[in-house]
Design an enzyme around this catalytic site. Structure first.
Site, PDB file in Angstrom:
ATOM      1  CD  GLU A  85      -2.744  -1.352   2.411  1.00 33.67           C
ATOM      2  OE1 GLU A  85      -3.853  -1.878   2.317  1.00 33.67           O
ATOM      3  OE2 GLU A  85      -2.228  -1.044   3.492  1.00 33.67           O
ATOM      4  CB  CYS A 107       2.982   7.444   3.234  1.00 38.02           C
ATOM      5  SG  CYS A 107       3.590   6.279   4.441  1.00 38.02           S
ATOM      6  CB  CYS A 139       7.722  -5.109   8.557  1.00 40.39           C
ATOM      7  SG  CYS A 139       9.128  -4.298   9.336  1.00 40.39           S
ATOM      8  CB  CYS A 189       6.815  -2.605  15.927  1.00 40.19           C
ATOM      9  SG  CYS A 189       8.445  -2.135  15.343  1.00 40.19           S
ATOM     10  CB  CYS A 235       3.350  -1.937  13.495  1.00 36.71           C
ATOM     11  SG  CYS A 235       3.472  -1.834  11.717  1.00 36.71           S
ATOM     12  CB  CYS A 245       0.899   6.396  11.845  1.00 35.83           C
ATOM     13  SG  CYS A 245       2.564   6.021  12.248  1.00 35.83           S
TER      14      CYS A 245
HETATM   15  S1  SF4 Z   1       6.513  -0.028  12.799  1.00 29.43           S
HETATM   16 FE1  SF4 Z   1       5.783  -1.733  11.501  1.00 29.43          FE
HETATM   17  S2  SF4 Z   1       6.665  -1.361   9.495  1.00 29.43           S
HETATM   18 FE2  SF4 Z   1       7.807  -0.069  10.963  1.00 29.43          FE
HETATM   19  S3  SF4 Z   1       9.555  -1.334  11.591  1.00 29.43           S
HETATM   20 FE3  SF4 Z   1       7.939  -1.751  13.080  1.00 29.43          FE
HETATM   21  S4  SF4 Z   1       6.847  -3.574  12.266  1.00 29.43           S
HETATM   22 FE4  SF4 Z   1       8.087  -2.702  10.588  1.00 29.43          FE
END
Ligand code: SF4
Length: 344
Positions: free
Chosen positions: A92, A105, A112, A116, A119, A330
């Site tokens: 996206e 963005c 990923c 985190c 996220c 975000c």
């Molecule tokens: S916030 Fe999401 S996209 Fe960014 S590094 Fe952490 S897991 Fe990866």
């Protein structure tokens, strides 16, 4: 045979292919101009190249532009575009109009690895790295492409975990033979992979944004496992060797969670940690994601935190939330997968 895309190639890479199609190396600049300035839709449009060379180029290569598969429009004007990704996961990009500014963005990975806790992208795991073609395609193929004023690498993925394609994309965006943008219009956001961050700092002039979110190492490691591999203190020590007083900007991203990291104790610890750097702090309201017990801070707590930083000489602002109704804000990007989604 699948044809290889030209979009996403740097001048040096274009020079490598001119020879194979019977062109002199200087033709690479002509091809770059057709790709990135005139935005040619087909190789046959490159009329200043000999017809036979165009034919040989077309035998092996295509322009390599792919339009978004889908778009969702927010009530606030933000548009989330869905593109063909890799490894079964689409990616996206989010278009954010704001007065005279129009920011895109972009994503650098499908998913990923950083995991985190807050996220959606991290939640879905990692499906693969994007090529420079897939990154630049996000910029060139949306209807608002020519009116963009800023690019932020803050979409899906950790840009420094896919360094070379990101560096190639930055080169294409900023080179005179490419889009010719000032690097001041580009921001790369990262959790702070040290070696790659140093390379980015040494080889580009783009703005840097570091995802910080908690000044206490053990607590940060709880929400960002990457703290164990790349401790924030090492990231800050690296950043302290660079000049962010003019030309290039350094900012820290700080998502605020209720009763987790939003008291004055955290604000004061943040001042101690980054107070000597030329930087600013973006305070970001958390957007709840399914299955997470984390809650957004109140506006009052965010304002109090911001005022504390400002009182200590650190410019801090509360970032306006955009595109929450279309899951484009975000931390909410996840793409679409051909595999079953994880249960929450
Ligand atoms: S916030 Fe999401 S996209 Fe960014 S590094 Fe952490 S897991 Fe990866």
């Amino acid at each position: 045979m699948l044809k290889k895309p030209l979009i996403g190639l740097t001048l040096e890479q274009l020079r490598d292919i001119t020879d194979s199609v019977g062109l002199r190396p200087f033709a690479a600049k002509q091809i770059a101009s057709w790709l990135y300035v005139k935005r040619a839709k087909s190789i046959s449009m490159m009329t200043d190249l000999p017809k036979e060379a165009r034919q040989r180029l077309s035998d092996e290569y295509c322009i390599g532009l792919a339009e978004p598969k889908d778009a969702a429009v927010s009530a606030d004007g933000t548009v989330k575009y869905l593109f063909e990704g890799v490894g079964g996961r689409d990616i996206e990009a989010v278009y954010i109009p704001d007065g005279e500014r129009a920011t895109l963005c972009v994503s650098s990975q499908a998913g990923c690895k950083m995991n985190c806790r807050f996220c959606m992208t991290g939640r879905h795991g990692f499906n693969g790295n994007l090529t420079a073609n897939a990154i630049i395609n996000q910029v060139l193929s949306i209807p608002q492409s020519r009116s963009l004023t800023n690019i932020v690498f803050m979409g899906m993925g950790e840009p420094l975990d896919n360094l070379q394609p990101v560096l190639n994309a930055i080169e294409i965006l900023t080179a005179q033979w490419g889009l010719g943008w000032s690097p001041k219009r580009i921001t790369v956001s990262s959790i702070g992979k040290l070696k790659e961050l140093r390379t980015l700092l040494d080889t580009t002039k783009v703005h840097i944004a570091i995802s910080l979110h908690n000044p206490f190492p053990a607590e940060r490691a709880d929400i960002m496992p990457v703290e164990k591999a790349y401790p924030l203190r090492d990231v800050i020590s690296l950043l302290s060797n660079y000049d962010f007083s003019h030309q290039r900007r350094l900012s820290f991203e700080y998502i605020m969670w209720r009763d987790v990291n939003d008291s004055l104790r955290y604000a004061e610890a943040l001042v101690r940690l980054i107070g000597r750097l030329d930087c600013r702090v973006n305070l970001i309201r958390f957007h709840a994601i399914p299955g997470s017990s984390l809650l957004p801070s109140t506006t009052a707590a965010m304002e109090c935190f911001r005022d504390c930083l400002n009182d200590h000489g650190i410019t801090a602002t509360i970032r306006a939330s955009r595109g929450e109704d279309i899951m484009a804000a975000c931390g909410m990007l996840a793409g679409k997968s051909s595999q079953p989604e994880p249960a929450y």
